[in-house]
Design an enzyme around this catalytic site. Structure first.
Site, mmCIF file in Angstrom:
data_model
loop_
_atom_site.group_PDB
_atom_site.id
_atom_site.type_symbol
_atom_site.label_atom_id
_atom_site.label_comp_id
_atom_site.label_asym_id
_atom_site.label_seq_id
_atom_site.Cartn_x
_atom_site.Cartn_y
_atom_site.Cartn_z
ATOM 1 N N HIS A 24 0.846 -1.189 0.000
ATOM 2 C CA HIS A 24 0.000 0.000 0.000
ATOM 3 C C HIS A 24 0.889 1.249 0.000
ATOM 4 O O HIS A 24 1.935 1.278 0.657
ATOM 5 C CB HIS A 24 -0.905 0.042 1.233
ATOM 6 C CG HIS A 24 -1.734 -1.186 1.412
ATOM 7 N ND1 HIS A 24 -2.594 -1.657 0.446
ATOM 8 C CD2 HIS A 24 -1.838 -2.051 2.458
ATOM 9 C CE1 HIS A 24 -3.194 -2.748 0.890
ATOM 10 N NE2 HIS A 24 -2.737 -3.003 2.099
ATOM 11 N N HIS A 35 3.442 -7.381 1.852
ATOM 12 C CA HIS A 35 2.775 -8.273 2.796
ATOM 13 C C HIS A 35 1.729 -9.125 2.088
ATOM 14 O O HIS A 35 1.322 -8.831 0.955
ATOM 15 C CB HIS A 35 2.107 -7.478 3.922
ATOM 16 C CG HIS A 35 1.019 -6.554 3.450
ATOM 17 N ND1 HIS A 35 1.274 -5.328 2.880
ATOM 18 C CD2 HIS A 35 -0.333 -6.685 3.459
ATOM 19 C CE1 HIS A 35 0.140 -4.737 2.566
ATOM 20 N NE2 HIS A 35 -0.859 -5.544 2.897
ATOM 21 N N ARG A 45 -1.218 -4.809 -6.157
ATOM 22 C CA ARG A 45 -0.818 -6.219 -6.191
ATOM 23 C C ARG A 45 0.501 -6.359 -6.947
ATOM 24 O O ARG A 45 0.639 -5.892 -8.061
ATOM 25 C CB ARG A 45 -1.884 -7.072 -6.880
ATOM 26 C CG ARG A 45 -3.222 -7.098 -6.178
ATOM 27 C CD ARG A 45 -4.157 -8.127 -6.828
ATOM 28 N NE ARG A 45 -5.518 -7.927 -6.385
ATOM 29 C CZ ARG A 45 -6.453 -7.261 -7.075
ATOM 30 N NH1 ARG A 45 -6.148 -6.757 -8.265
ATOM 31 N NH2 ARG A 45 -7.660 -7.113 -6.589
ATOM 32 N N GLU A 47 -1.722 0.124 8.219
ATOM 33 C CA GLU A 47 -2.721 -0.741 8.838
ATOM 34 C C GLU A 47 -2.080 -1.632 9.893
ATOM 35 O O GLU A 47 -0.860 -1.664 10.053
ATOM 36 C CB GLU A 47 -3.412 -1.601 7.774
ATOM 37 C CG GLU A 47 -2.469 -2.533 7.044
ATOM 38 C CD GLU A 47 -3.114 -3.235 5.851
ATOM 39 O OE1 GLU A 47 -4.323 -3.086 5.640
ATOM 40 O OE2 GLU A 47 -2.379 -3.943 5.130
#
Length: 263
Positions: free
Chosen positions: A57, A132, A152, A74
């Protein structure tokens, strides 16, 4: 206070439950009205029956440049995990952009990744820029910035779009914390998390008057059941509260309190 009703999003690997969201891709209108506008965080439950893509991200700077939106830092609290469950958590070394691009194109990216075993109760902080992936066989509580941007890098040939150039440009491999059982408190520039246990009764006093949507507090029931100000709650229920509300908990439960720290 407002008891939250999650929005379910089906995925090829399982599903997500967006339980606290004002994001346009899954907005709870009653929560948006309660908060008084755009709430800077997004709360989810993630059920991973299969592995998610290897992804990254963007941070606030890259997200503003590429997508005109917030970045996405996050964290995950592991609600449940099968034996042997694993996560991808960062890279296992320092690699050039060309090395990573060649690995993705050659289908060998997995050799460059760091894998960690996880179990119920573990906590994982995912700062923006971290490569991740959630492995199969786990259920997570995710607290993140209110952003829906995922690049992605590799998707195991499942036919979905990948975003290699933007993704590689966003990669960082620093600021990673050891994956271990949640200590009871965590704080980063965007949010803080704190657990507390209710045995019979517990009162949380008002903090301050609400000034912005980000002042709204979130509560997620990790275990047990009981009531808050007379409203019943059970495992994985959640609610939002104004910071000037006095909350009276009764019952037997473990609760995660989520506080927004940044717009």
């Amino acid at each position: 206070m407002l008891k939250l009703k999650a929005i379910k999003s089906e995925k090829i690997w399982g599903y997500e439950l967006w339980f606290a969201s004002t994001h346009p891709n899954g907005c709870q209108e009653d929560f948006k009205s309660f908060a008084g506008g755009d709430y800077p965080l997004l709360g989810k439950i993630i059920q991973a029956n299969d592995s998610l893509s290897i992804q990254v991200h963007p941070d606030d700077e890259k997200a503003a440049l590429y997508e005109n939106c917030r970045g996405k830092t996050e964290c995950w609290y592991v609600l449940d995990a099968e034996a042997g469950a694993k996560l991808v958590y960062g890279l296992n070394g320092s690699y050039s952009d060309d090395e990573l691009k060649n690995a993705i194109e050659g289908g060998s990216l997995e050799k460059y990744l760091s894998y960690v075993d996880v179990k119920k109760g573990d906590f994982v902080f995912i700062p923006s820029g971290t490569v991740h992936a959630i492995g199969k066989g786990m259920r997570l509580l995710e607290i993140q910035q209110s952003s829906d941007i995922t690049y992605r890098l590799y998707d195991f040939n499942r036919g979905r779009e990948c975003h290699v150039e933007k993704g590689i440009a966003c990669i960082k491999n620093d600021g990673l914390n050891p994956v271990k059982a949640f200590s009871g408190h965590f704080e980063c520039p965007y949010f803080s998390l704190e657990t507390f246990t209710v045995n019979d009764s517990y009162t949380q006093e008002a903090r301050k008057a609400k000034e912005t949507p980000g002042d709204v507090l979130l509560y997620f029931v990790l275990e047990g059941q009981g009531s808050v100000n007379g409203l019943s709650f059970a495992k994985e229920d959640s609610f939002a509260a104004l910071p000037d509300e006095k909350l009276e908990f009764t019952g037997s439960m473990k609760v995660m309190k989520i506080t927004c720290l940044s717009d």
